[in-house]
Design a protein around this motif. Structure first.
Motif, PDB file in Angstrom:
ATOM      1  N   MET A  32      19.524 -12.920  28.026  1.00 50.75           N
ATOM      2  CA  MET A  32      20.925 -13.714  28.206  1.00 50.75           C
ATOM      3  C   MET A  32      21.720 -13.508  27.056  1.00 50.75           C
ATOM      4  SD  MET A  32      20.879 -17.670  28.600  1.00 50.75           S
ATOM      5  CE  MET A  32      19.995 -17.677  30.421  1.00 50.75           C
TER       6      MET A  32
ATOM      7  N   ASP B 290      26.302 -16.469  27.563  1.00 51.04           N
ATOM      8  CA  ASP B 290      25.607 -17.328  28.558  1.00 51.04           C
ATOM      9  C   ASP B 290      25.040 -18.579  27.922  1.00 51.04           C
ATOM     10  OD1 ASP B 290      26.632 -15.976  30.739  1.00 51.04           O
ATOM     11  OD2 ASP B 290      25.066 -14.376  30.506  1.00 51.04           O
ATOM     12  N   ILE B 291      24.329 -18.277  26.866  1.00 49.36           N
ATOM     13  CA  ILE B 291      23.620 -19.387  26.306  1.00 49.36           C
ATOM     14  C   ILE B 291      24.417 -20.613  25.726  1.00 49.36           C
ATOM     15  CG2 ILE B 291      22.188 -19.959  24.013  1.00 49.36           C
ATOM     16  CD1 ILE B 291      21.137 -17.150  24.000  1.00 49.36           C
ATOM     17  N   ASN B 292      25.849 -20.137  25.446  1.00 53.68           N
ATOM     18  CA  ASN B 292      26.740 -21.384  25.035  1.00 53.68           C
ATOM     19  C   ASN B 292      27.092 -22.051  26.126  1.00 53.68           C
ATOM     20  OD1 ASN B 292      26.689 -20.555  22.288  1.00 53.68           O
ATOM     21  ND2 ASN B 292      28.568 -19.260  22.499  1.00 53.68           N
ATOM     22  N   LYS B 293      27.420 -21.257  27.576  1.00 52.53           N
ATOM     23  CA  LYS B 293      27.556 -21.899  28.591  1.00 52.53           C
ATOM     24  C   LYS B 293      26.673 -22.954  28.968  1.00 52.53           C
ATOM     25  CE  LYS B 293      30.396 -18.778  31.438  1.00 52.53           C
ATOM     26  NZ  LYS B 293      30.552 -18.010  32.355  1.00 52.53           N
ATOM     27  N   LYS B 294      25.262 -22.695  28.864  1.00 48.48           N
ATOM     28  CA  LYS B 294      24.108 -23.286  29.330  1.00 48.48           C
ATOM     29  C   LYS B 294      23.827 -24.443  28.457  1.00 48.48           C
ATOM     30  CE  LYS B 294      19.268 -22.803  30.794  1.00 48.48           C
ATOM     31  NZ  LYS B 294      18.256 -21.917  30.742  1.00 48.48           N
ATOM     32  N   HIS B 295      24.357 -24.389  27.118  1.00 53.94           N
ATOM     33  CA  HIS B 295      24.146 -25.374  26.013  1.00 53.94           C
ATOM     34  C   HIS B 295      25.211 -26.535  26.125  1.00 53.94           C
ATOM     35  CE1 HIS B 295      22.937 -27.462  22.399  1.00 53.94           C
ATOM     36  NE2 HIS B 295      24.260 -27.224  22.033  1.00 53.94           N
TER      37      HIS B 295
ATOM     38  N   LEU C 287      27.046 -27.142  29.077  1.00 57.26           N
ATOM     39  CA  LEU C 287      26.745 -27.899  30.269  1.00 57.26           C
ATOM     40  C   LEU C 287      25.641 -28.691  30.330  1.00 57.26           C
ATOM     41  CD1 LEU C 287      27.178 -25.052  33.251  1.00 57.26           C
ATOM     42  CD2 LEU C 287      28.470 -27.383  32.982  1.00 57.26           C
ATOM     43  N   HIS C 288      24.457 -28.395  29.416  1.00 57.75           N
ATOM     44  CA  HIS C 288      23.320 -29.134  29.218  1.00 57.75           C
ATOM     45  C   HIS C 288      23.774 -30.410  28.405  1.00 57.75           C
ATOM     46  CE1 HIS C 288      19.152 -30.137  28.760  1.00 57.75           C
ATOM     47  NE2 HIS C 288      19.238 -30.488  27.585  1.00 57.75           N
TER      48      HIS C 288
ATOM     49  N   HIS D 104      26.060 -30.424  38.764  1.00 55.10           N
ATOM     50  CA  HIS D 104      26.610 -30.487  37.606  1.00 55.10           C
ATOM     51  C   HIS D 104      27.744 -31.378  37.283  1.00 55.10           C
ATOM     52  CE1 HIS D 104      23.420 -27.434  36.895  1.00 55.10           C
ATOM     53  NE2 HIS D 104      24.148 -26.701  37.481  1.00 55.10           N
TER      54      HIS D 104
END
Length: 353
Positions: A1, A5-10, A12-13, A110
Motif C-alpha cells: 500500500m 493510500d495510507i493517508n487516504k485510509k487514515h 477517512l478513519h 463512509h
C-alpha cells in the motif's frame, strides 16, 4: 500500500470515528424526543397512526393490497402491536430503524457527518423522520424495505433487490407502487444513453395510458379519486383539480397539474408545510442534476430514475404536499448517499489524498 493510500485510509478513519460519535448522540436525542412527540406536534400528524391502531383491534383484519390501512394494521398486529400498545414501543421501533439507517450510512458508505453540509442534510432528514415516522405508519414499512435493499447497494444484486422491495410493498400495501417499475426501467435505460428528451415524451405517454386504463377498470377517472381523498383529508396542503374529471383529456391535465405543483408552487404557498416540501424537493432535484452532471454512473442514475418515477406516480395519485413529502422521505437514504459520495471525493481532493 502506497503512502498516498495510507493517508487516504487514515483520513477517512478519523472522519468516520467522529461521525460515529455524532450518530450515537443523534440516536439518543431522537429517542428521547420521539417519546414526547405526541405532545410536540398537532394531532393531524397522527391521523394515520390512530386509524391503524383502531384497525389492529379488529378480529377479521387481513392483508389487502386494495386497502392499505388494513394491510398496514395486519402487519403491525403480526409483530405484536395492539390498539393500547404504549407509544414508547412506537418510539423504540422507529429508533431501531433509524439506527439501522445511520449504520448503513456510516458502515457501508463512509458517511461524513463532520462535513457541515452533510450534517445539515442529515439533520433535516431526521427532523422529517421524527415528524412522520416516530409512530406506526405505512411509510415506515416501506422505508424499512428500502433500507434492506440499500444494504446491498454495492453488490450486483442491488437492482433486483431494490425492485423486489417495491414489488413486495406494492403487492401488500400500496398497489399503485407497482407502476414505479416500468417507469424506473425505461427512465434508467434512457438516462444511461443520455436520451433526456425521450424521458419527457415517455412520461407524457405513460400518464395518458395509465389514466385510460384506470378509467376502463374502475369506470371513473383518477381525478375523482383525488377529489374523494381531498374531502376526507381537508388538508391545507391539498393539490386541487383544475377541471372536473369528466373525460380523459381533463384527467391528464389534472395529473399534469398535480405533477407541476409537486415541482413548482403553481397554486402559491399556503402553509409552512408547503414551504418545507419545496425546500426539500428543490434540494433533492439539485442533487439529482448535480449527480447527472458530475457522477453519471449506473447506481446514481438509478437513484435519479427512481425519484423522477416516484414524482410521476405522485402526480397521478398524490392528494397533498404533506403526503408527498412523507412518501419521498422513504428514499432519503439514496438521496443522502448520492450527496455524501460527492463530498467524500471533494474532501479527498482538497486534502490532496
Amino acid at each position: 500500500m502506497s503512502k498516498k493510500d495510507i493517508n487516504k485510509k487514515h483520513w477517512l478513519h478519523e472522519r468516520i470515528n467522529e461521525t460515529k460519535i455524532i450518530m450515537v448522540i443523534i440516536v439518543l436525542v431522537y429517542f428521547f424526543t420521539s417519546i414526547f412527540i405526541e405532545k410536540i406536534l398537532p394531532n393531524n400528524f397522527f391521523g394515520d397512526s390512530m386509524t391503524i391502531r383502531s384497525l389492529i383491534g379488529s378480529n377479521n383484519i387481513i392483508f389487502n393490497p386494495n386497502d392499505s390501512y388494513a394491510s398496514t394494521a395486519s402487519f403491525y398486529k403480526l409483530i405484536g402491536f395492539r390498539p393500547n400498545t404504549p407509544h414508547f414501543f412506537e418510539s423504540l421501533l422507529s429508533t431501531v430503524i433509524l439506527s439501522f439507517f445511520l449504520y448503513l450510512l456510516v458502515r457501508k458508505e463512509h458517511f461524513l457527518a463532520s462535513s457541515l453540509t452533510n450534517f445539515a442534510t442529515l439533520c433535516i432528514t431526521i427532523l422529517f423522520y421524527l415528524c412522520f415516522f416516530s409512530v406506526i405508519s405505512k411509510d415506515l414499512i416501506a422505508f424499512t424495505l428500502i433500507l434492506i435493499a440499500f444494504y446491498f447497494y454495492r453488490s450486483p444484486q442491488f437492482f433486483v433487490l431494490f425492485l423486489s422491495s417495491i414489488i413486495i410493498y406494492g403487492s401488500l400495501f400500496r398497489i399503485y407502487w407497482l407502476l414505479i417499475i416500468p417507469l424506473v426501467f425505461v427512465i434508467y435505460y434512457l438516462m444511461n444513453g443520455q436520451h433526456y428528451i425521450f424521458i419527457f415524451i415517455y412520461i407524457m405517454i405513460f400518464v395518458v395510458i395509465i389514466s385510460y386504463i384506470y378509467y376502463r377498470l374502475n369506470g371513473t377517472y383518477i381525478s375523482f379519486l383525488r377529489y374523494e381523498t381531498h374531502t376526507v383529508l381537508s388538508a391545507n396542503t391539498n393539490i386541487n383539480n383544475l377541471f372536473p374529471g369528466t373525460n380523459l383529456f381533463y384527467d391528464v391535465l389534472n395529473s399534469l397539474n398535480t405533477f407541476g405543483n409537486l415541482i413548482i408552487p403553481l397554486n402559491g404557498l399556503g402553509s409552512s408545510a408547503e414551504i418545507a416540501y419545496y425546500v426539500w424537493t428543490y434540494y433533492v432535484l439539485y442533487l439529482c442534476f448535480d449527480s447527472i452532471k458530475h457522477d453519471n454512473n449506473h447506481n446514481n442514475n438509478l437513484v435519479v430514475a427512481c425519484f423522477v418515477s416516484f414524482l410521476v406516480i405522485q402526480g397521478l395519485f398524490e392528494p397533498d404536499m404533506g403526503s408527498a413529502l412523507r412518501h419521498q422521505l422513504i428514499f432519503s437514504i439514496f438521496i443522502i448517499n448520492v450527496f455524501n459520495n460527492r463530498k467524500v471525493y471533494r474532501n479527498l481532493k482538497v486534502n490532496n489524498l
